[in-house]
Design a protein around this motif. Structure first.
Motif, PDB file in Angstrom:
ATOM      1  N   ILE A   4       0.966  -0.721  -0.158  1.00  0.00           N
ATOM      2  CA  ILE A   4      -0.108   0.023  -0.023  1.00  0.00           C
ATOM      3  C   ILE A   4       1.128   1.181   0.408  1.00  0.00           C
ATOM      4  N   GLU A   5       1.595   1.425   0.621  1.00  0.00           N
ATOM      5  CA  GLU A   5       2.518   2.231   0.948  1.00  0.00           C
ATOM      6  C   GLU A   5       3.432   2.645  -0.284  1.00  0.00           C
ATOM      7  N   ASP A   6       3.283   1.331  -1.118  1.00  0.00           N
ATOM      8  CA  ASP A   6       4.325   1.584  -2.516  1.00  0.00           C
ATOM      9  C   ASP A   6       3.368   2.040  -3.958  1.00  0.00           C
ATOM     10  N   ALA A   7       2.160   2.014  -3.115  1.00  0.00           N
ATOM     11  CA  ALA A   7       1.166   2.500  -4.256  1.00  0.00           C
ATOM     12  C   ALA A   7       1.368   3.758  -4.241  1.00  0.00           C
ATOM     13  N   SER A   8       0.730   4.011  -3.296  1.00  0.00           N
ATOM     14  CA  SER A   8       0.722   6.198  -3.071  1.00  0.00           C
ATOM     15  C   SER A   8       2.060   6.525  -3.132  1.00  0.00           C
ATOM     16  N   ALA A   9       3.106   5.314  -2.798  1.00  0.00           N
ATOM     17  CA  ALA A   9       4.645   6.195  -3.175  1.00  0.00           C
ATOM     18  C   ALA A   9       4.261   6.602  -4.687  1.00  0.00           C
ATOM     19  N   SER A  10       4.111   5.877  -4.869  1.00  0.00           N
ATOM     20  CA  SER A  10       3.881   6.112  -6.408  1.00  0.00           C
ATOM     21  C   SER A  10       3.069   6.688  -7.684  1.00  0.00           C
ATOM     22  N   LEU A  11       1.960   7.115  -7.140  1.00  0.00           N
ATOM     23  CA  LEU A  11       1.151   8.006  -6.894  1.00  0.00           C
ATOM     24  C   LEU A  11       1.722   9.581  -6.852  1.00  0.00           C
ATOM     25  N   VAL A  72      -5.923   6.188 -10.021  1.00  0.00           N
ATOM     26  CA  VAL A  72      -5.968   5.821  -8.770  1.00  0.00           C
ATOM     27  C   VAL A  72      -6.478   4.639  -8.005  1.00  0.00           C
ATOM     28  N   ALA A  73      -7.995   4.727  -8.661  1.00  0.00           N
ATOM     29  CA  ALA A  73      -8.353   3.075  -8.163  1.00  0.00           C
ATOM     30  C   ALA A  73      -7.743   1.908  -8.987  1.00  0.00           C
ATOM     31  N   GLU A  74      -7.010   1.519 -10.076  1.00  0.00           N
ATOM     32  CA  GLU A  74      -6.326   1.025 -10.271  1.00  0.00           C
ATOM     33  C   GLU A  74      -5.055   0.641  -8.963  1.00  0.00           C
ATOM     34  N   ALA A  75      -4.427   1.763  -8.862  1.00  0.00           N
ATOM     35  CA  ALA A  75      -3.426   0.902  -7.440  1.00  0.00           C
ATOM     36  C   ALA A  75      -4.027   0.388  -6.827  1.00  0.00           C
ATOM     37  N   TYR A  76      -4.982   1.116  -6.528  1.00  0.00           N
ATOM     38  CA  TYR A  76      -6.003   0.418  -5.028  1.00  0.00           C
ATOM     39  C   TYR A  76      -6.483  -0.764  -5.234  1.00  0.00           C
ATOM     40  N   ASP A  77      -7.054  -0.807  -5.886  1.00  0.00           N
ATOM     41  CA  ASP A  77      -7.555  -2.318  -6.122  1.00  0.00           C
ATOM     42  C   ASP A  77      -7.770  -3.140  -5.531  1.00  0.00           C
ATOM     43  N   ALA A  78      -6.348  -3.771  -5.459  1.00  0.00           N
ATOM     44  CA  ALA A  78      -5.739  -5.095  -5.079  1.00  0.00           C
ATOM     45  C   ALA A  78      -5.838  -4.725  -3.517  1.00  0.00           C
ATOM     46  N   PHE A  79      -5.922  -3.899  -3.051  1.00  0.00           N
ATOM     47  CA  PHE A  79      -6.314  -3.617  -1.825  1.00  0.00           C
ATOM     48  C   PHE A  79      -7.417  -3.680  -1.134  1.00  0.00           C
ATOM     49  N   PRO A  81     -11.420  -4.492   0.570  1.00  0.00           N
ATOM     50  CA  PRO A  81     -12.339  -5.553   0.646  1.00  0.00           C
ATOM     51  C   PRO A  81     -12.680  -6.218  -1.009  1.00  0.00           C
ATOM     52  N   GLU A  82     -13.088  -7.218  -0.449  1.00  0.00           N
ATOM     53  CA  GLU A  82     -13.919  -7.960  -2.115  1.00  0.00           C
ATOM     54  C   GLU A  82     -15.190  -7.188  -1.482  1.00  0.00           C
ATOM     55  N   GLY A  83     -15.779  -6.982  -2.995  1.00  0.00           N
ATOM     56  CA  GLY A  83     -16.975  -6.841  -3.099  1.00  0.00           C
ATOM     57  C   GLY A  83     -16.854  -5.196  -3.156  1.00  0.00           C
ATOM     58  N   VAL A  84     -15.581  -4.403  -3.186  1.00  0.00           N
ATOM     59  CA  VAL A  84     -15.750  -3.135  -2.587  1.00  0.00           C
ATOM     60  C   VAL A  84     -14.882  -2.289  -4.409  1.00  0.00           C
ATOM     61  N   ASP A  85     -16.076  -1.665  -5.097  1.00  0.00           N
ATOM     62  CA  ASP A  85     -15.467  -1.221  -6.512  1.00  0.00           C
ATOM     63  C   ASP A  85     -14.646   0.487  -6.540  1.00  0.00           C
ATOM     64  N   THR A  86     -13.321  -0.531  -7.090  1.00  0.00           N
ATOM     65  CA  THR A  86     -12.861   1.075  -6.114  1.00  0.00           C
ATOM     66  C   THR A  86     -12.860   2.388  -7.140  1.00  0.00           C
ATOM     67  N   ALA A  87     -13.257   2.219  -8.310  1.00  0.00           N
ATOM     68  CA  ALA A  87     -13.227   2.867  -9.739  1.00  0.00           C
ATOM     69  C   ALA A  87     -14.532   3.825  -8.729  1.00  0.00           C
ATOM     70  N   ALA A  88     -15.279   3.074  -8.494  1.00  0.00           N
ATOM     71  CA  ALA A  88     -16.336   3.930  -8.123  1.00  0.00           C
ATOM     72  C   ALA A  88     -16.751   4.429  -6.518  1.00  0.00           C
ATOM     73  N   VAL A  89     -15.812   4.463  -5.671  1.00  0.00           N
ATOM     74  CA  VAL A  89     -15.329   5.028  -5.260  1.00  0.00           C
ATOM     75  C   VAL A  89     -14.389   6.465  -4.931  1.00  0.00           C
ATOM     76  N   MET A  90     -14.332   5.855  -6.396  1.00  0.00           N
ATOM     77  CA  MET A  90     -13.425   7.343  -6.961  1.00  0.00           C
ATOM     78  C   MET A  90     -14.032   8.550  -6.872  1.00  0.00           C
ATOM     79  N   ARG A  91     -14.679   8.317  -8.299  1.00  0.00           N
ATOM     80  CA  ARG A  91     -16.247   9.137  -8.306  1.00  0.00           C
ATOM     81  C   ARG A  91     -17.228   9.498  -7.410  1.00  0.00           C
ATOM     82  N   GLY A  92     -16.971   8.590  -6.473  1.00  0.00           N
ATOM     83  CA  GLY A  92     -18.130   9.209  -5.054  1.00  0.00           C
ATOM     84  C   GLY A  92     -19.042   9.135  -5.241  1.00  0.00           C
ATOM     85  N   GLU A  93     -19.202   7.474  -6.184  1.00  0.00           N
ATOM     86  CA  GLU A  93     -20.188   6.748  -6.303  1.00  0.00           C
ATOM     87  C   GLU A  93     -20.585   6.112  -5.232  1.00  0.00           C
TER      88      GLU A  93
END
Length: 111
Positions: A4-11, A72-79, A81-93
């Motif tokens: 997670i730290e690596d993903a954050s650092a890359s962004l 950003v969603a793609e960078a954190y998608d692997a982390f 929880p199951e069933g959470v759509d990170t792209a939808a989270v990023m869009r505020g949906e």
């Protein structure tokens, strides 16, 4: 945690650039989606109607922000929880409170 730290650092210094379809302007945004630069490639904007110029700017900035949001969603998608759509989270949906409840967690658990 290290991943997670690596993903954050890359962004941290990541940017996305998008050029308008008419090649007039390029918008650059940072990882938070904040506009950091508008670069005009020609002086063609001078002859544009204000509404047309405004629409061009809104469109190119929006595309850059969506592109970064997807990155950003793609960078954190692997982390996520199951069933959470990170792209939808990023869009505020996503209703965060409802999502936590479905996982058996309450916002009160974080207070």
């Amino acid at each position: 945690m290290r991943e997670i730290e690596d993903a954050s650092a890359s962004l941290e210094s990541a940017t996305e650039e998008v050029t308008a379809k008419n090649r007039l302007v390029t918008a650059t945004v940072d990882a938070t989606g904040r506009l950091t630069e508008l670069k005009f490639h020609t002086d063609g904007y001078r002859g544009m109607a204000p509404a047309e110029l405004g629409a061009t700017l809104v469109e190119v900035i929006d595309r850059a922000q969506r592109k970064m949001s997807d990155r950003v969603a793609e960078a954190y998608d692997a982390f996520a929880p199951e069933g959470v759509d990170t792209a939808a989270v990023m869009r505020g949906e996503v209703d965060v409170e409802q999502t936590l409840r479905s996982m058996g967690v309450s916002l009160d658990d974080f207070r």
